[in-house]
Design a protein around this motif. Structure first.
Motif, PDB file in Angstrom:
ATOM      1  N   LEU A 190      42.310  38.234  42.597  1.00 12.34           N
ATOM      2  CA  LEU A 190      41.961  40.107  42.813  1.00 12.34           C
ATOM      3  C   LEU A 190      40.373  38.642  43.370  1.00 12.34           C
ATOM      4  CD1 LEU A 190      41.101  42.291  44.570  1.00 12.34           C
ATOM      5  CD2 LEU A 190      40.305  42.953  41.995  1.00 12.34           C
ATOM      6  N   THR A 217      33.122  44.461  35.660  1.00 13.81           N
ATOM      7  CA  THR A 217      34.360  44.462  35.077  1.00 13.81           C
ATOM      8  C   THR A 217      33.362  43.590  33.042  1.00 13.81           C
ATOM      9  OG1 THR A 217      35.672  42.782  36.736  1.00 13.81           O
ATOM     10  CG2 THR A 217      36.534  41.777  34.572  1.00 13.81           C
ATOM     11  N   GLN A 247      39.675  53.598  35.454  1.00 13.38           N
ATOM     12  CA  GLN A 247      40.658  53.690  34.906  1.00 13.38           C
ATOM     13  C   GLN A 247      40.948  54.145  33.517  1.00 13.38           C
ATOM     14  OE1 GLN A 247      40.524  49.883  32.445  1.00 13.38           O
ATOM     15  NE2 GLN A 247      41.252  48.249  35.027  1.00 13.38           N
ATOM     16  N   ALA A 256      40.858  47.939  45.970  1.00 12.77           N
ATOM     17  CA  ALA A 256      41.644  46.768  44.461  1.00 12.77           C
ATOM     18  C   ALA A 256      40.641  47.329  43.553  1.00 12.77           C
ATOM     19  CB  ALA A 256      42.156  45.949  45.454  1.00 12.77           C
ATOM     20  N   VAL A 257      39.223  46.621  43.873  1.00  5.73           N
ATOM     21  CA  VAL A 257      38.680  46.924  42.868  1.00  5.73           C
ATOM     22  C   VAL A 257      38.319  48.008  42.265  1.00  5.73           C
ATOM     23  CG1 VAL A 257      35.911  47.040  42.786  1.00  5.73           C
ATOM     24  CG2 VAL A 257      37.079  44.734  43.675  1.00  5.73           C
ATOM     25  N   ASN A 289      39.541  39.254  36.598  1.00  6.79           N
ATOM     26  CA  ASN A 289      41.789  39.007  37.497  1.00  6.79           C
ATOM     27  C   ASN A 289      41.125  38.072  39.291  1.00  6.79           C
ATOM     28  OD1 ASN A 289      43.711  39.235  40.033  1.00  6.79           O
ATOM     29  ND2 ASN A 289      43.860  40.996  39.299  1.00  6.79           N
ATOM     30  N   TYR A 312      32.882  44.838  41.517  1.00  9.15           N
ATOM     31  CA  TYR A 312      34.164  44.345  40.883  1.00  9.15           C
ATOM     32  C   TYR A 312      33.791  43.169  39.936  1.00  9.15           C
ATOM     33  CZ  TYR A 312      38.043  42.237  38.581  1.00  9.15           C
ATOM     34  OH  TYR A 312      38.975  41.381  37.524  1.00  9.15           O
ATOM     35  N   GLU A 368      38.672  39.491  31.001  1.00  9.65           N
ATOM     36  CA  GLU A 368      39.549  40.691  31.287  1.00  9.65           C
ATOM     37  C   GLU A 368      39.998  40.244  33.505  1.00  9.65           C
ATOM     38  OE1 GLU A 368      37.464  43.939  31.018  1.00  9.65           O
ATOM     39  OE2 GLU A 368      38.011  44.100  28.572  1.00  9.65           O
ATOM     40  N   THR A 387      40.858  50.480  41.714  1.00 12.17           N
ATOM     41  CA  THR A 387      41.165  50.400  40.497  1.00 12.17           C
ATOM     42  C   THR A 387      41.063  49.470  39.176  1.00 12.17           C
ATOM     43  OG1 THR A 387      43.047  48.784  41.975  1.00 12.17           O
ATOM     44  CG2 THR A 387      43.161  51.339  42.242  1.00 12.17           C
ATOM     45  N   GLN A 388      40.775  48.705  39.468  1.00 10.64           N
ATOM     46  CA  GLN A 388      40.339  47.591  38.664  1.00 10.64           C
ATOM     47  C   GLN A 388      39.585  47.171  37.472  1.00 10.64           C
ATOM     48  OE1 GLN A 388      42.344  44.085  38.852  1.00 10.64           O
ATOM     49  NE2 GLN A 388      43.651  44.527  40.873  1.00 10.64           N
ATOM     50  N   THR A 389      38.377  48.714  37.582  1.00 10.31           N
ATOM     51  CA  THR A 389      37.722  48.634  37.305  1.00 10.31           C
ATOM     52  C   THR A 389      37.259  49.410  35.985  1.00 10.31           C
ATOM     53  OG1 THR A 389      36.254  49.814  38.573  1.00 10.31           O
ATOM     54  CG2 THR A 389      36.143  47.469  39.096  1.00 10.31           C
ATOM     55  N   SER A 390      36.435  49.472  35.165  1.00  8.29           N
ATOM     56  CA  SER A 390      36.424  50.585  34.110  1.00  8.29           C
ATOM     57  C   SER A 390      35.807  51.160  34.320  1.00  8.29           C
ATOM     58  CB  SER A 390      35.733  49.671  32.503  1.00  8.29           C
ATOM     59  OG  SER A 390      34.194  48.989  33.094  1.00  8.29           O
TER      60      SER A 390
END
Length: 164
Positions: free
Chosen positions: A121, A111, A164, A155-156, A118, A107, A116, A158-161
């Protein structure tokens, strides 16, 4: 340097200095080398509990710094600690620390900018590490432990570049 010429091509071969330093015969057998490594792991494992306690104290300090100011420097410091923890944990019987650490490191690497990040998280990962340490969860853990690790990884993702 040894040189050979083949047609119009000149081939240079640097000297093999390693051959002078490594004996062609003798030295440890594979069995002896493995036994030495096992003894070293046994010695280190006696101190791992204290080392892990020190790492967890540092983790609390670094997490507090990230919560107060999620700067690139604070995130990098947290990353280094968690990266080292995950590298050692599985060797000494805590593969869940390795897995949670891998997820958190991914993560932090993925990021792109500290604005950006979180923090919640990150703290969820740290909370998981706290529980693993406090409850001394060795091995692969129970069903709930596995579900937490999987949820953190998802979760990682879905939130990493990359995702996305």
């Amino acid at each position: 340097m040894a040189e050979q010429t083949r047609g119009s091509v000149k081939i240079e071969r640097p000297p093999n200095r390693l051959a002078d330093k490594v004996p062609k015969t003798g030295g440890k057998t594979l069995k002896q080398a493995i036994a030495d490594a096992d003894r070293a792991i046994d010695r280190l494992s006696k101190d791992y509990g204290k080392h892990l306690a020190d790492d967890m104290a540092a983790l609390e300090k670094y997490m507090a710094a990230v919560k107060s100011a999620p700067t690139a420097a604070n995130l990098k410091t947290l990353f280094r600690l968690v990266h080292n923890m995950r590298g050692q944990a599985a060797t000494f019987g805590f593969p869940l620390i390795t897995e949670v650490g891998r997820s958190l490191c991914l993560y932090l690497l993925e990021t792109e900018h500290e604005s950006e990040v979180n923090v919640a998280l990150i703290e969820q990962h740290v909370n998981a590490l706290r529980v693993i340490y406090r409850e001394k969860i060795e091995g692969q853990g129970d069903t709930v432990s596995r579900q937490v690790v999987e949820a953190l990884m998802k979760a990682v993702e879905t939130q990493t570049s990359r995702h996305q």
